[in-house]
Design an enzyme around this catalytic site. Structure first.
Site, PDB file in Angstrom:
ATOM      1  N   SER A  74     -13.413  -9.588  12.819  1.00 55.13           N
ATOM      2  CA  SER A  74     -13.916 -10.283  14.009  1.00 55.13           C
ATOM      3  C   SER A  74     -13.259 -11.639  14.175  1.00 55.13           C
ATOM      4  CB  SER A  74     -15.434 -10.483  13.885  1.00 55.13           C
ATOM      5  OG  SER A  74     -16.062  -9.252  13.723  1.00 55.13           O
ATOM      6  N   GLY A  75     -12.259 -11.931  13.325  1.00 55.34           N
ATOM      7  CA  GLY A  75     -11.597 -13.230  13.407  1.00 55.34           C
ATOM      8  C   GLY A  75     -11.913 -14.101  12.198  1.00 55.34           C
ATOM      9  N   THR A  76     -12.252 -13.480  11.077  1.00 57.57           N
ATOM     10  CA  THR A  76     -12.613 -14.235   9.863  1.00 57.57           C
ATOM     11  C   THR A  76     -11.485 -15.179   9.439  1.00 57.57           C
ATOM     12  OG1 THR A  76     -13.596 -12.122   9.178  1.00 57.57           O
ATOM     13  CG2 THR A  76     -13.650 -13.923   7.582  1.00 57.57           C
ATOM     14  N   THR A  77     -10.269 -14.667   9.399  1.00 53.68           N
ATOM     15  CA  THR A  77      -9.120 -15.464   8.923  1.00 53.68           C
ATOM     16  C   THR A  77      -8.947 -16.701   9.819  1.00 53.68           C
ATOM     17  OG1 THR A  77      -8.122 -13.323   8.420  1.00 53.68           O
ATOM     18  CG2 THR A  77      -6.697 -15.249   8.233  1.00 53.68           C
ATOM     19  N   HIS A 138     -19.492 -11.349   4.655  1.00 44.97           N
ATOM     20  CA  HIS A 138     -19.792 -10.383   5.721  1.00 44.97           C
ATOM     21  C   HIS A 138     -21.242  -9.900   5.591  1.00 44.97           C
ATOM     22  CE1 HIS A 138     -15.585 -10.192   6.717  1.00 44.97           C
ATOM     23  NE2 HIS A 138     -15.212  -9.466   5.689  1.00 44.97           N
ATOM     24  N   ARG A 160     -17.053 -10.144  17.550  1.00 42.93           N
ATOM     25  CA  ARG A 160     -15.979  -9.708  18.443  1.00 42.93           C
ATOM     26  C   ARG A 160     -16.462  -8.464  19.163  1.00 42.93           C
ATOM     27  NH1 ARG A 160      -9.908  -8.327  16.075  1.00 42.93           N
ATOM     28  NH2 ARG A 160      -8.825  -8.520  18.078  1.00 42.93           N
TER      29      ARG A 160
HETATM   30  P1  PAP Z   1     -11.352  -9.972   7.657  1.00 42.43           P
HETATM   31  O1  PAP Z   1     -12.705  -9.974   8.272  1.00 42.43           O
HETATM   32  O2  PAP Z   1     -11.046  -8.713   6.908  1.00 42.43           O
HETATM   33  O3  PAP Z   1     -11.021 -11.181   6.869  1.00 42.43           O
HETATM   34  P2  PAP Z   1     -10.202 -10.766  10.178  1.00 42.43           P
HETATM   35  O4  PAP Z   1      -9.426 -11.981   9.957  1.00 42.43           O
HETATM   36  O5  PAP Z   1     -11.505 -10.881  10.844  1.00 42.43           O
HETATM   37  O6  PAP Z   1     -10.304  -9.917   8.834  1.00 42.43           O
HETATM   38  O7  PAP Z   1      -9.410  -9.719  11.051  1.00 42.43           O
HETATM   39  C1  PAP Z   1      -8.098  -9.767  11.399  1.00 42.43           C
HETATM   40  C2  PAP Z   1      -8.068  -9.726  12.909  1.00 42.43           C
HETATM   41  O8  PAP Z   1      -8.069 -11.073  13.374  1.00 42.43           O
HETATM   42  C3  PAP Z   1      -6.792  -9.080  13.362  1.00 42.43           C
HETATM   43  O9  PAP Z   1      -7.057  -8.528  14.659  1.00 42.43           O
HETATM   44  P3  PAP Z   1      -6.178  -7.356  15.266  1.00 42.43           P
HETATM   45  O10 PAP Z   1      -6.168  -6.245  14.299  1.00 42.43           O
HETATM   46  O11 PAP Z   1      -6.877  -6.984  16.553  1.00 42.43           O
HETATM   47  O12 PAP Z   1      -4.825  -7.914  15.512  1.00 42.43           O
HETATM   48  C4  PAP Z   1      -5.883 -10.306  13.429  1.00 42.43           C
HETATM   49  O13 PAP Z   1      -4.731 -10.122  14.198  1.00 42.43           O
HETATM   50  C5  PAP Z   1      -6.828 -11.329  14.031  1.00 42.43           C
HETATM   51  N1  PAP Z   1      -6.416 -12.707  13.738  1.00 42.43           N
HETATM   52  C6  PAP Z   1      -5.974 -13.215  12.558  1.00 42.43           C
HETATM   53  N2  PAP Z   1      -5.691 -14.506  12.688  1.00 42.43           N
HETATM   54  C7  PAP Z   1      -5.927 -14.834  13.967  1.00 42.43           C
HETATM   55  C8  PAP Z   1      -5.811 -16.044  14.713  1.00 42.43           C
HETATM   56  N3  PAP Z   1      -5.363 -17.157  14.157  1.00 42.43           N
HETATM   57  N4  PAP Z   1      -6.157 -16.024  16.016  1.00 42.43           N
HETATM   58  C9  PAP Z   1      -6.609 -14.887  16.601  1.00 42.43           C
HETATM   59  N5  PAP Z   1      -6.744 -13.714  15.955  1.00 42.43           N
HETATM   60  C10 PAP Z   1      -6.407 -13.678  14.645  1.00 42.43           C
END
Ligand code: PAP
Length: 335
Positions: A74-77, A138, A160
């Site tokens: 959902s955008g954790t990173t 989470h 998200r």
């Molecule tokens: P996690 O919960 O496993 O840590 P998380 O970071 O939430 O993962 O998910 C990665 C998603 O956030 C990816 O989405 P997508 O598969 O639709 O592309 C990744 O691209 C997106 N993401 C990572 N960093 C950013 C950022 N800085 N801005 C916007 N979206 C991002």
């Protein structure tokens, strides 16, 4: 027997009991055939329950702690990068930010599936986690340790729209994890069926988001509820909102100097994805850092999900979210 051996024995005995308890929980399969366990109404990846239970039983919150809580994908990173930057901006200038050389997951660990997974009774007071301690999880609202609920620590929850969350999660697993034995990964259609039933990591989706949504309405000083799509639309005002909520407000001077825009840019998908550390680095478990940066767009589901499936999701959202006041714009795109 010395203290260290005694506590090791107790903890391995406790682990054994916990393992036995976990084996009694209902089971399902994730997208690549690994086991999901149902604990307190939610489905956890096979490695998570013991970490979550230890976190739930032992964690002691500090008033200054900051919790970043999300469904996976959902955008954790992104949230980790943003909040790390807000809280540490006096310590590191943005041109010297640790984010330039370190993946956000390294800087803001998952309290349960990183820390408590390694050690069921970790020492979190030893200076390794200076104030404010920033942790991610989470874990659903109802399973949080009571000390988090009782203390004045803050929770920032990011969600998200379910179609993009599902598609991101499906790609993440299918592209980055070995399948379990000769298990054929679930197709998007099969995965979608399971998502609708709630049998996916940290699902059901609606119960997860609603838990934090309701809490944010009842205790707005404790839980800030955000949506990925809103951050995409207007990162600057959301960044200010987060900083105010965490009591790290931007000063007039900082706003004049463009600090908000600089943090937004540093933490943007485009910047983070193209940093050397995120292109080539590998997480301790062997997962590539690049796996966390797929395409970062709103509305990408449209490339994978049929209009019929999307209609079903729309109806499901109406049914599940009811009159809670929470809505997802399933038709939104970035442009
Ligand atoms: P996690 O919960 O496993 O840590 P998380 O970071 O939430 O993962 O998910 C990665 C998603 O956030 C990816 O989405 P997508 O598969 O639709 O592309 C990744 O691209 C997106 N993401 C990572 N960093 C950013 C950022 N800085 N801005 C916007 N979206 C991002």
């Amino acid at each position: 027997m010395d203290d260290k051996t005694a506590s090791k024995n107790i903890s391995s005995e406790g682990d054994k009991l916990m393992e036995e308890l976990i084996q009694t929980l209902p089971q399902e399969k994730d997208w690549v055939g690994s086991t999901l366990y149902q604990y307190q109404g939610f489905w956890y990846p096979f490695f998570a329950p013991k970490a979550v239970i230890a976190f739930q039983n032992h964690f002691k919150a500090h008033e200054t702690d900051i919790f970043l809580i999300t469904m996976p994908k959902s955008g954790t990173t992104w949230l980790k990068a943003l909040i790390f930057s807000i809280a540490n901006r006096k310590q590191f200038s943005l041109t010297q930010s640790p984010l330039l050389t370190t993946n956000p997951h390294e800087l803001v660990p998952f309290i349960d599936i990183n820390i408590y997974l390694k050690n069921r009774t970790p020492d979190l007071e030893n200076g390794k986690f200076p104030s404010p301690r920033i942790f991610a999880t989470h874990t659903p609202y109802g399973t949080l340790p009571s000390s988090i609920l009782k203390s004045n620590c803050r929770i920032v929850y990011l969600c998200r729209n379910p179609l993009d969350q599902f598609i991101s999660d499906w790609h993440f697993f299918v592209n980055n994890f070995p399948r379990n034995g000769d298990f054929k990964p679930f197709s998007i259609e099969e995965g979608f069926e399971r998502f609708c039933k709630g049998t996916h990591a940290f699902g059901p989706f609606w119960e997860h988001v609603l838990g934090y949504w309701k809490m944010s309405l009842e205790h707005p000083e404790k839980v800030l509820f955000l949506k990925y799509e809103d951050l995409k639309k207007d990162i600057a005002s959301n960044l200010k909102k987060v900083a105010d909520f965490l009591s790290y407000p931007f000063s007039e001077e900082e706003i004049r100097q463009g600090v908000v825009e600089e943090i937004s840019k540093l933490c943007s998908f485009e910047t983070l994805k193209t940093l050397e550390v995120n292109m080539t680095g590998v997480r301790p478990v062997g997962l590539k850092n690049s796996a966390f940066f797929r395409n970062g767009k709103v509305g990408d589901w449209v490339n994978f999900i049929s209009p019929l499936m999307a209609d079903r999701m729309k109806q499901l959202c109406e049914e599940k979210l009811g009159d809670s006041g929470l809505r997802f714009d399933l038709l939104g795109t970035e442009d």
